[in-house]
Design a protein around this motif. Sequence first.
Motif, PDB file in Angstrom:
ATOM      1  N   TYR A 193     -38.393 -31.840  91.446  1.00  0.00           N
ATOM      2  CA  TYR A 193     -38.074 -33.129  90.841  1.00  0.00           C
ATOM      3  C   TYR A 193     -36.559 -33.301  90.743  1.00  0.00           C
ATOM      4  N   ARG A 194     -36.129 -34.571  90.701  1.00  0.00           N
ATOM      5  CA  ARG A 194     -34.713 -34.890  90.494  1.00  0.00           C
ATOM      6  C   ARG A 194     -34.620 -36.163  89.657  1.00  0.00           C
ATOM      7  N   CYS A 195     -33.724 -36.145  88.682  1.00  0.00           N
ATOM      8  CA  CYS A 195     -33.496 -37.309  87.828  1.00  0.00           C
ATOM      9  C   CYS A 195     -32.513 -38.250  88.512  1.00  0.00           C
TER      10      CYS A 195
ATOM     11  N   ASN B 147     -31.029 -40.645  87.012  1.00  0.00           N
ATOM     12  CA  ASN B 147     -30.006 -41.012  86.038  1.00  0.00           C
ATOM     13  C   ASN B 147     -28.870 -39.979  85.987  1.00  0.00           C
ATOM     14  N   CYS B 148     -29.219 -38.701  85.762  1.00  0.00           N
ATOM     15  CA  CYS B 148     -28.187 -37.678  85.581  1.00  0.00           C
ATOM     16  C   CYS B 148     -28.085 -36.698  86.745  1.00  0.00           C
TER      17      CYS B 148
ATOM     18  N   TYR C 295     -30.188 -34.244  87.444  1.00  0.00           N
ATOM     19  CA  TYR C 295     -30.758 -32.937  87.122  1.00  0.00           C
ATOM     20  C   TYR C 295     -31.871 -32.595  88.103  1.00  0.00           C
ATOM     21  N   ASP C 296     -31.793 -31.391  88.698  1.00  0.00           N
ATOM     22  CA  ASP C 296     -32.750 -30.883  89.680  1.00  0.00           C
ATOM     23  C   ASP C 296     -33.581 -29.788  89.039  1.00  0.00           C
TER      24      ASP C 296
ATOM     25  N   CYS D 181     -36.963 -37.063  82.177  1.00  0.00           N
ATOM     26  CA  CYS D 181     -36.038 -35.968  82.450  1.00  0.00           C
ATOM     27  C   CYS D 181     -35.894 -35.064  81.218  1.00  0.00           C
TER      28      CYS D 181
ATOM     29  N   GLU E   6     -33.524 -33.080  80.683  1.00  0.00           N
ATOM     30  CA  GLU E   6     -32.097 -32.940  80.395  1.00  0.00           C
ATOM     31  C   GLU E   6     -31.538 -34.137  79.637  1.00  0.00           C
ATOM     32  N   CYS E   7     -31.761 -35.365  80.150  1.00  0.00           N
ATOM     33  CA  CYS E   7     -31.167 -36.551  79.530  1.00  0.00           C
ATOM     34  C   CYS E   7     -32.177 -37.414  78.782  1.00  0.00           C
TER      35      CYS E   7
ATOM     36  N   GLN F  35     -36.418 -41.463  84.548  1.00  0.00           N
ATOM     37  CA  GLN F  35     -35.892 -41.702  85.895  1.00  0.00           C
ATOM     38  C   GLN F  35     -36.180 -40.543  86.838  1.00  0.00           C
ATOM     39  N   VAL F  36     -37.162 -39.706  86.515  1.00  0.00           N
ATOM     40  CA  VAL F  36     -37.467 -38.530  87.334  1.00  0.00           C
ATOM     41  C   VAL F  36     -38.402 -38.914  88.473  1.00  0.00           C
TER      42      VAL F  36
END
Length: 65
Positions: free
Chosen positions: A6-8, A10-11, A13-14, A29, A31-32, A36-37
């Motif tokens: 997965y990847r966000c 927005n930020c 993040y992987d 996400c 992380e944030c 948006q993932v």
Amino acid sequence: MPTYHYRCKNCGYDFTEHQSFDDDPITVCPECGEAQVRKVFSAVPVTFKGSGFYRTDGASGGSTK
């Protein structure tokens, strides 16, 4: 259990997750906290070993149509 990448959006993040086929995809996400993932799809490596992949290979004595 399959591993999904997965990847966000927005930020950026992987991350990867082990999920069952029945599990819903991750959308938030870790992380944030934004929704948006998205799954990241990539090519699966395939290795062909041995013979039998061409018309001239395979069992001898048989007919080829």
